[in-house]
Scaffold this active site. Structure first.
Site, short mmCIF file in Angstrom:
data_model
loop_
_atom_site.label_atom_id
_atom_site.label_comp_id
_atom_site.label_asym_id
_atom_site.label_seq_id
_atom_site.Cartn_x
_atom_site.Cartn_y
_atom_site.Cartn_z
N ASP A 11 -6.10 2.74 9.87
CA ASP A 11 -7.72 2.61 9.71
C ASP A 11 -7.96 1.92 11.51
OD1 ASP A 11 -10.18 1.79 9.37
OD2 ASP A 11 -9.74 0.18 8.07
N GLY A 43 0.67 -1.33 0.06
CA GLY A 43 0.08 0.21 0.11
C GLY A 43 0.73 1.30 0.03
N ASP A 89 0.04 3.35 4.08
CA ASP A 89 -1.01 4.41 3.25
C ASP A 89 -1.86 4.92 4.10
OD1 ASP A 89 -1.84 1.77 3.67
OD2 ASP A 89 -2.31 1.37 1.75
N ASP A 99 -5.64 -0.15 -2.50
CA ASP A 99 -6.26 -1.07 -3.57
C ASP A 99 -7.50 -1.76 -3.02
OD1 ASP A 99 -4.99 -2.84 -1.40
OD2 ASP A 99 -5.53 -4.51 -2.70
N VAL A 105 -11.47 3.51 0.55
CA VAL A 105 -10.75 4.48 -0.40
C VAL A 105 -9.84 3.49 -1.44
CG1 VAL A 105 -11.55 6.38 0.47
CG2 VAL A 105 -9.25 5.50 0.94
#
Ligand code: IMP
Ligand code: MG
Length: 192
Positions: free
Chosen positions: A111, A52, A108, A167, A161
């Protein structure tokens, strides 16, 4: 007009762009400056969590004027395409010797916090001189673990997203912007 059976451009699969190319480029310059200042006079080992962070790290390190070493750690965070696992799996680990080294760990997106907290623990156990974290995106979500990154590109809403390295089933990483997939594409199969 495209022939009927041709593949649509990945960009056409987006419902909405939430961070465009110009915003990313502007933020990369600012983040580079923040990092250059934070590490002035020091060398840093940049550790990219892949796949990512590949695109973000490639662009961000070219904004850095401090000396760096680069290595990657490969982590798998997903049970299926959109459901994160509680304990991300380390598939390929760091090769640099990080003992006594200033480490900047880059992902990236933040979360649930599981990935960064897991990898941070692994790196802390290698006795670095310091450890800071940087993420392109910080998702406004309910974290499973309490974790904040030191450098953040953008705060985003709790949506799945893609683009600019992120991805869905290994697709869409090449998009120059970050966006939300059309709802009918958010569940597999994306293409039959
Ligand atoms: P966490 O472990 O839940 O914090 O998630 C971090 C990892 O999950 C990241 O390295 C991403 O690869 C992936 N991830 C989390 N949210 C998204 C998303 O919205 N789109 C794509 N990948 C995501
Ligand atoms: Mg991913």
């Amino acid at each position: 007009m495209l022939p009927e059976n041709s593949m649509p451009s990945p960009l056409e699969d987006l419902d909405k762009i939430i961070v465009d190319e110009a915003m990313i480029n502007e933020r990369l310059i600012q983040l580079g400056e923040e990092i250059n200042i934070a590490y002035e006079g020091k060398e840093v080992a940049v550790i990219a969590i892949i796949n990512g962070a590949i695109i973000f790290v490639a662009d961000l390190i070219r904004q850095l004027s401090i000396p760096i070493q680069l290595d990657c750690i490969r982590v798998s965070s997903y049970r299926d395409e959109t459901t994160p696992v509680q304990a991300p799996e380390i598939i390929d680990s760091i090769r640099l010797n990080l003992e006594g080294v200033h480490v900047l760990l880059i992902d990236d997106i933040l979360d649930t916090g599981n990935t960064l907290s897991r990898v941070s623990t692994i790196i802390s156990n290698l006795n670095p001189a310091s450890l800071k974290t940087c993420v392109l995106l910080d998702k406004h979500t309910k974290r499973s673990v309490d974790f904040d990154a030191d450098f953040v590109g953008f705060q985003i809403p709790d949506e799945f997203v893609v683009g600019y390295g992120l991805d869905f089933a290994e697709r869409y990483r090449q998009l120059p912007c970050i966006g939300i997939l059309k709802p009918d594409l958010q569940n597999p199969p994306v293409w039959a």
